[in-house]
Design an enzyme around this catalytic site. Structure first.
Site, mmCIF file in Angstrom:
data_model
loop_
_atom_site.group_PDB
_atom_site.id
_atom_site.type_symbol
_atom_site.label_atom_id
_atom_site.label_comp_id
_atom_site.label_asym_id
_atom_site.label_seq_id
_atom_site.Cartn_x
_atom_site.Cartn_y
_atom_site.Cartn_z
ATOM 1 N N CYS A 7 0.781 -1.245 -0.112
ATOM 2 C CA CYS A 7 0.009 -0.186 0.175
ATOM 3 C C CYS A 7 0.822 1.265 0.039
ATOM 4 C CB CYS A 7 -0.869 -0.039 1.069
ATOM 5 S SG CYS A 7 -1.768 -1.452 1.353
ATOM 6 N N GLY A 100 10.758 4.166 6.072
ATOM 7 C CA GLY A 100 9.522 3.705 5.263
ATOM 8 C C GLY A 100 9.861 2.114 5.309
ATOM 9 N N ASP A 102 8.307 0.509 3.198
ATOM 10 C CA ASP A 102 8.395 -0.231 1.755
ATOM 11 C C ASP A 102 9.948 -0.048 1.494
ATOM 12 O OD1 ASP A 102 8.530 2.683 1.684
ATOM 13 O OD2 ASP A 102 7.468 2.864 0.090
ATOM 14 N N THR A 125 5.693 7.305 -6.429
ATOM 15 C CA THR A 125 5.082 8.760 -5.952
ATOM 16 C C THR A 125 6.345 9.467 -5.235
ATOM 17 O OG1 THR A 125 3.081 7.825 -5.230
ATOM 18 C CG2 THR A 125 3.525 10.083 -4.507
#
Ligand code: ATP
Ligand code: PAU
Ligand code: K
Length: 249
Positions: A7, A100, A102, A125
């Protein structure tokens, strides 16, 4: 079947793999939770027994998604958590919880695949670069805006940078100096990404003179792949790390 979700800030990448991980049965990219549920509902003979996910969204958004997954599938999603170390890989942040998730999973995935010093660049992004030494020490990295953010900032903060989405796609067929606004902006932003990647490569060469692997991932990886001829483009790198961080019990 195992449902896996990544996500991100703009999109949810999802896939369903077989219980032993050997087959990828379904996969997709969606821009909202509801689009995810539509895709899952449309997948024929879906029988999810396990679910694991990584989220860089707020805790509230992630909890809501986990609750809805439980309602739909009757399965409790396991969420990847921050860690200071997993196997040989050590998180290099001063506060490991701030890195983060990810990025952390991409680092775990890259070191697992490469078993050597690695440069990982994730182009979504945001764009991130991370360095891992041959003995698994994450040395930190860099964050900058990705293509969607660069173009949005230009159109938000200028009066006359306006062009059509379709024209934008066509503008990237080549990288000659632009002769229209769309070409000038789209190509300019791609050159920013490519310059960023080239700089990371120089840093990695200085840091790891003994050699290293480069892993590219994220939706815009293809726009920079030829900047690093030997790079491995691993679309599912975060999922490789997710399986390591969240093994099935
Ligand atoms: N099938 C696709 N769906 C959506 N975006 C895509 C797709 N293929 C390539 N892209 C590009 O990928 C970028 C988004 O990348 P990605 O999906 O990796 O990140 P994200 O989820 O938006 O953000 P994050 O950095 O938080 O992971 C966009 O710039 C888009 O142009
Ligand atoms: C940088 C992003 C947005 C990339 O998806 C994500 O990894 C994130 O929210 N990271 C937290 C900040 C940090 O990694 O230092
Ligand atoms: K990402």
């Amino acid at each position: 079947m195992i449902l896996e979700l990544d996500c991100g800030n703009s999109f949810i990448k999802w896939r369903v793999i077989s219980r032993d991980g050997s087959q990828r049965l379904f996969a997709g990219v969606v821009d909202s939770d509801s689009a995810l549920f539509d895709s899952l509902a449309a997948a024929p003979q879906l029988q999810v027994s396990h679910c694991r996910l990584v989220s860089v969204r707020s805790d509230a958004e992630t909890e809501q998604l986990v609750a809805r997954l439980y309602e739909l599938l009757g399965v409790e999603a396991v969420c990847a958590q921050s860690a200071s170390q997993v196997g040989a890989v050590c998180n290099g942040y001063e506060d490991y919880r701030r890195l983060g998730l990810d990025r952390w999973l991409a680092v775990l995935g890259a070191y697992h695949l490469g078993q050597c010093a690695c440069l990982v660049v994730d182009l979504g992004t945001a764009v991130t670069a991370d360095f891992i030494s041959a003995d698994g020490l994450h040395q930190g990295g860099f964050i900058c805006p990705g293509l969607p953010l660069m173009r949005d900032q230009l159109s938000t903060h200028t009066r006359r940078i306006r062009y059509d989405r379709q024209v934008a796609l066509a503008a990237l067929q080549e990288l000659e100096p632009g002769r229209s606004t769309a070409e000038a902006v789209e190509r300019g932003c791609v050159l920013m990404l490519r310059g960023f990647v080239a700089e990371q490569l120089l840093q990695a060469q200085a840091r790891f003179p003994e050699g290293f692997e480069v892993f590219l991932t994220g939706g815009d990886a293809d726009l920079v792949r030829d900047v690093v001829p030997g790079a491995q483009v691993v679309t599912d790198l975060v999922f490789v790390g997710l399986a390591i961080a969240c093994p099935l019990s």
